[in-house]
Design a protein around this motif. Structure first.
Motif, short mmCIF file in Angstrom:
data_model
loop_
_atom_site.label_atom_id
_atom_site.label_comp_id
_atom_site.label_asym_id
_atom_site.label_seq_id
_atom_site.Cartn_x
_atom_site.Cartn_y
_atom_site.Cartn_z
N GLU A 134 0.83 -1.20 0.00
CA GLU A 134 0.00 0.00 0.00
C GLU A 134 0.87 1.25 0.00
O GLU A 134 0.57 2.22 -0.70
N ALA B 94 2.32 1.64 -3.44
CA ALA B 94 1.29 2.09 -4.37
C ALA B 94 1.01 3.58 -4.19
O ALA B 94 0.89 4.33 -5.17
N ALA B 95 0.92 4.01 -2.92
CA ALA B 95 0.68 5.43 -2.64
C ALA B 95 1.86 6.27 -3.13
O ALA B 95 1.68 7.35 -3.72
N GLU B 96 3.07 5.76 -2.92
CA GLU B 96 4.27 6.47 -3.35
C GLU B 96 4.31 6.56 -4.88
O GLU B 96 4.61 7.62 -5.45
N ALA B 97 3.98 5.47 -5.55
CA ALA B 97 3.95 5.47 -7.02
C ALA B 97 2.88 6.43 -7.54
O ALA B 97 3.11 7.15 -8.52
N LYS B 98 1.73 6.45 -6.87
CA LYS B 98 0.66 7.35 -7.29
C LYS B 98 1.11 8.80 -7.14
O LYS B 98 0.88 9.62 -8.02
N THR B 99 1.76 9.10 -6.01
CA THR B 99 2.25 10.46 -5.78
C THR B 99 3.29 10.85 -6.82
O THR B 99 3.25 11.95 -7.38
N LYS B 100 4.22 9.92 -7.10
CA LYS B 100 5.25 10.21 -8.12
C LYS B 100 4.61 10.42 -9.48
O LYS B 100 5.02 11.30 -10.24
N LEU B 101 3.60 9.60 -9.81
CA LEU B 101 2.92 9.73 -11.10
C LEU B 101 2.21 11.08 -11.18
O LEU B 101 2.28 11.76 -12.21
N GLU B 102 1.53 11.45 -10.09
CA GLU B 102 0.85 12.75 -10.09
C GLU B 102 1.84 13.89 -10.24
O GLU B 102 1.58 14.85 -10.96
N ASP B 103 3.01 13.78 -9.55
CA ASP B 103 4.04 14.81 -9.68
C ASP B 103 4.56 14.87 -11.12
O ASP B 103 4.75 15.96 -11.68
#
Length: 160
Positions: free
Chosen positions: A83, A86-95
């Protein structure tokens, strides 16, 4: 009681007394005692083995519960890690998307500015050419050249 039965009884008692006097019963008793002792020791050994088996079963159950608890902890940790990743990847993707959007907007703004500059330069060139044509048609000689040069310089400085 008949006399025969009486004498058989007396003979039996005397026979038993003789056997007892010479130790015939002591051997039988000793064998029975040794056999009883051997059975008693085998029962004690069986009890001891049963207790050891029960201790081993209890130990294996404890280890099984510990292993299950450890497996559960590992699963929980793995889920939490997944989790978090996944949250870190989502944040990186959003950035990344935000940076790319900003870069695209910047490129668009630069392209608009360049296009506007190109249009102004083209308009200035067209105005200069039109002024040249108009002045060339209306003014002639050295005055025309001087006016033309100053007008071209002024138009260029204002448009750029």
């Amino acid at each position: 009681m008949g006399s025969d039965t009486f004498w058989v009884l007396v003979a039996f008692v005397i026979f038993m007394a003789i056997l007892a006097k010479y130790g015939a019963f002591s051997g039988i008793v000793a064998k029975l005692d040794s056999r009883g002792e051997r059975i008693r020791s085998e029962l004690e050994e069986a009890r001891r083995l049963k207790e050891e088996a029960q201790k081993l079963v209890a130990e294996y159950r404890r280890k099984q519960h510990e292993a299950e608890a450890e497996a559960e902890a590992i699963i929980t940790s793995a889920k939490a890690e997944a989790e978090r990743l996944a949250a870190e990847a989502k944040t990186k993707l959003e950035d990344l998307i935000a940076r790319r959007t900003k870069m695209a907007e910047q490129k668009i703004a630069n392209a608009e500015a360049q296009a506007l500059a190109d249009v102004r330069a083209a308009a200035a060139d067209a105005a200069v050419k039109a002024a040249e044509v108009v002045l060339a048609a209306n003014v002639t000689g050295a005055t025309a050249d001087r006016l033309l040069d100053s007008a071209v310089a002024e138009v260029k400085s204002r448009l750029n």
